[in-house]
Design a protein around this motif. Structure first.
Motif, PDB file in Angstrom:
ATOM      1  N   ASP A 132       1.286   5.389 -10.908  1.00 47.59           N
ATOM      2  CA  ASP A 132       0.288   5.629  -9.859  1.00 47.59           C
ATOM      3  C   ASP A 132       0.303   4.562  -8.761  1.00 47.59           C
ATOM      4  O   ASP A 132      -0.676   4.404  -8.033  1.00 47.59           O
ATOM      5  N   GLY A 133       1.388   3.836  -8.625  1.00 47.09           N
ATOM      6  CA  GLY A 133       1.461   2.862  -7.544  1.00 47.09           C
ATOM      7  C   GLY A 133       2.455   1.777  -7.889  1.00 47.09           C
ATOM      8  O   GLY A 133       3.649   2.033  -7.994  1.00 47.09           O
ATOM      9  N   TYR A 134       1.961   0.576  -8.123  1.00 42.35           N
ATOM     10  CA  TYR A 134       2.878  -0.513  -8.456  1.00 42.35           C
ATOM     11  C   TYR A 134       2.124  -1.588  -9.224  1.00 42.35           C
ATOM     12  O   TYR A 134       0.887  -1.670  -9.171  1.00 42.35           O
ATOM     13  N   GLU A 135       2.877  -2.407  -9.927  1.00 41.21           N
ATOM     14  CA  GLU A 135       2.327  -3.621 -10.520  1.00 41.21           C
ATOM     15  C   GLU A 135       3.044  -4.796  -9.873  1.00 41.21           C
ATOM     16  O   GLU A 135       4.278  -4.835  -9.841  1.00 41.21           O
TER      17      GLU A 135
ATOM     18  N   GLU B 257       4.659   3.764  -4.031  1.00 42.82           N
ATOM     19  CA  GLU B 257       4.239   4.683  -5.085  1.00 42.82           C
ATOM     20  C   GLU B 257       5.387   5.650  -5.356  1.00 42.82           C
ATOM     21  O   GLU B 257       6.274   5.817  -4.514  1.00 42.82           O
TER      22      GLU B 257
ATOM     23  N   VAL C  19       7.406  -0.410  -9.680  1.00 42.20           N
ATOM     24  CA  VAL C  19       6.780   0.872  -9.370  1.00 42.20           C
ATOM     25  C   VAL C  19       6.246   1.485 -10.668  1.00 42.20           C
ATOM     26  O   VAL C  19       6.946   1.504 -11.686  1.00 42.20           O
ATOM     27  N   THR C  20       4.980   1.942 -10.631  1.00 37.56           N
ATOM     28  CA  THR C  20       4.347   2.547 -11.816  1.00 37.56           C
ATOM     29  C   THR C  20       4.023   4.011 -11.512  1.00 37.56           C
ATOM     30  O   THR C  20       4.261   4.494 -10.402  1.00 37.56           O
TER      31      THR C  20
ATOM     32  N   ASP D 292       0.824  -1.213   0.000  1.00 37.45           N
ATOM     33  CA  ASP D 292       0.000   0.000   0.000  1.00 37.45           C
ATOM     34  C   ASP D 292       0.856   1.261   0.000  1.00 37.45           C
ATOM     35  O   ASP D 292       0.418   2.317  -0.463  1.00 37.45           O
TER      36      ASP D 292
END
Lengths: 390, 390
Positions: free
Chosen positions: B375-378, B285, B372-373, B282
């Motif tokens: 808008d968050g992560y994959e 990011e 890390v992407t 959570d």
């Protein structure tokens, strides 16, 4: 059994350095050899007649148990945390290392050619004399093996014979279909033979990073590993060099196989190469030079009208490489069996690998691994030499 | 796709060096990355905004075809033979390198901390300025992956899941006999599980040099690879990090299995560790620091009364390592997911690996690999998280 490091003592006397300093991980064979220890991250070995190690806290307990010395220090013993606050991680490590040397009365060191520059410059700034040596003195010492090292190589060559037998079996059991070898309904490729050998070796505790399984024109390039389907009636060179995962010692062996009917030229090359092998082996004894052994191979080939690099340094066909090399913690190490004056000594473990190459014909190579003894050599290889498998 | 080297341009501007010079083989990941090429023996890469390679004749043809630059030079082009006669092999190589640099208008270079000392001193004697940099600028650039690099890691993690499934299957199918796990009539050991996973990976083109399969007290030491028979009712940590033999990119994943009946403590630890994993994910990011993610894990454990290195830097039980690390050409690389200020960026590929340890209980660890992407992560890991297998 610790190796005989008297040549390193002599070297330090000669250059007037207090000690020999290595800072590398155990993938560098000189570090593994000199320290008698192995860690995956760089650690420090100092030799000044005695052995001293400087390791991280993570490795400290194991180094105390395993390293062949009572003097194992850890970075944390030198107030590393405070130094790191003040000087950063590199500056702190340099200061720790300088204190470690000073505590042992060492103010000048010889270091391997590939010693890390930042550490050398850091030590120099702190008043330690650091000189790179380009003789490769530890590499040279490694050429002469202890009995224990020879046993490691011997074990690896036994495993290698199992792998070779697997490759030969795959070639023998293959069908000939539309100009390629087919095994169990699938093309028998270089990649597949390599993988099957690797699995055999793995089951016995040996790693195989690369191996040559090369057919046709690929076999005529001694540096081509080979790829794609193997073909009938053409020589397939299988050159395998597994490494003992525990001891890290290598072995090395090559055989050439034909499934089907080899050409007259290939048969002739094979017979010549067997004779070149015999001639080379006859020349192996203490005091013989690399050149003596290499010349024995060139003599056989040249007498039969085949070009060699000795008769024509620019030739791209014929015998286009040297006769062999040492094998140990590295798959290629000293001594060289080539046009050099270095003399063989008991305990040298060397390959003998004559071969002939031409892109229009393919390649033939036979390689045994032998140990130089007091009165000649012992062949560590017992795999038969048969060209045609069927 | 070539990586974005603008940080290296900035670095060279900042230190006022004409170029960045690497002399290493492709086992050094910075060399492989910067050169876009791979050779088993040391070769030279110069970056001055453009890329320039200097290689041996043996590698020249392949470097011309494969390296992402038009400027590939070979040592033989610099009259190496004559230089070798006069200066020996090291002196000759230094002079070749100095000429190679001069031809490209480069008279000062920054070099990695582990640049070879003998070469640096040789260049300095020939008037080239050489300064070791200890920032690890290329290592830092490598932390941010291109899409192509992420695909390599993703592929390795797919293969890793097949290996994990094989380990889980061996544990599940084992019998419990006299306090140990037995499979097909033989003790199921750490070594055997490792070997079977390695074979699965090998068949898919992946190498597995080491893997942790550890049970009982061994599992409580995060650095113990494990050995001997696995036991029922105890957690078995399986931590696997295969490497793509072609691309050389790693993956990394850990699961913990119990065959039989886990203790209440182990069940509780597993639930806590799953919650710690969720809390960490959570927090992932862009802009979050390694500390933010690490703190999320510590918060969960500490709230449940488990010690962490944050609450007690000397603890030897509880959560006794950092939360994760980058994965790429090295299995441990930047960024650190620990008590550090470094910020996450899109393209970082990191492990999240909370765990709890106590020699009297054993160990529990769960590790996923995520990217890390924007808008968050994959999450690159899709393997289920189940403690009890039966």
């Amino acid at each position: 059994m610790r190796p005989d490091l008297s040549k390193l003592d002599d070297f330090l006397d000669e250059v007037g350095a207090d000690g020999y300093l290595v800072y590398a991980d155990a993938d560098e064979s000189d570090q593994r050899y000199l320290s008698g220890f192995a860690a995956p991250d760089p650690y420090v070995t100092l030799y000044d007649g005695d052995l001293h190690l400087l390791v991280s806290s993570l490795e400290y307990g194991r180094a105390k148990r395993e390293a062949p010395t009572d003097d194992v220090a850890r970075i944390a013993d030198f107030d590393y945390g405070a130094k790191r606050e003040e000087y950063g991680p590199h500056g702190a490590r340099d200061r720790v290392l300088a204190e470690f040397l000073a505590e042992r009365g060492v103010s000048s060191v010889a270091a391997p050619a590939r010693f890390p520059l930042a550490t050398a410059d850091g030590l120099r700034d702190l008043g330690v004399e650091v000189a790179a040596e380009t003789d490769g003195v530890v590499t040279e010492i490694r050429a002469t093996k202890t009995d224990e090292e020879i046993e490691h190589v011997r074990g690896a060559q036994r495993a290698n014979e199992v792998a070779l037998a697997r490759a030969e079996e795959l070639v023998r059991e293959s069908e000939i279909d539309d100009g390629v070898l087919v095994h169990d309904g699938e093309a028998l490729t270089s990649e597949r033979v390599r993988r099957e050998m690797e699995i055999e070796l793995l089951r016995r505790g040996y790693a195989l990073d690369e191996a040559i399984v090369a057919c046709g024109a690929a076999a005529a390039d001694p540096h081509d590993r080979g790829s794609g389907p193997l073909r009938p009636d053409e020589p397939v060179i299988v050159d395998v060099f597994p490494r003992d995962k525990a001891s890290k010692y290598y072995a090395d062996m090559t055989r050439t196989f034909v499934r089907g009917e080899p050409s007259g030229t290939v048969r002739e090359w094979y017979d010549l190469t067997e004779r070149a092998m015999e001639a080379a082996l006859d020349a192996v004894e203490p005091g013989a030079t690399g050149r003596d052994v290499h010349d024995a191979v060139c003599d056989v080939y040249e007498a039969a009208g085949e070009p060699t690099l000795r008769s024509d340094p620019t030739t791209e066909t014929g015998f286009i490489h040297s006769t062999g090399h040492g094998v140990g913690l590295d798959v290629h190490e000293l001594p060289r069996i080539a046009d050099v004056d270095e003399e063989l000594e008991p305990g040298h473990v060397i390959t003998i690998e004559p071969g002939l190459y031409d892109p229009d014909v393919g390649g033939v190579r036979i390689e045994d691994l032998v140990c130089v003894t007091e009165d000649g050599y012992e062949n560590l290889t017992s795999y038969p030499k048969e060209l045609v498998v069927e």
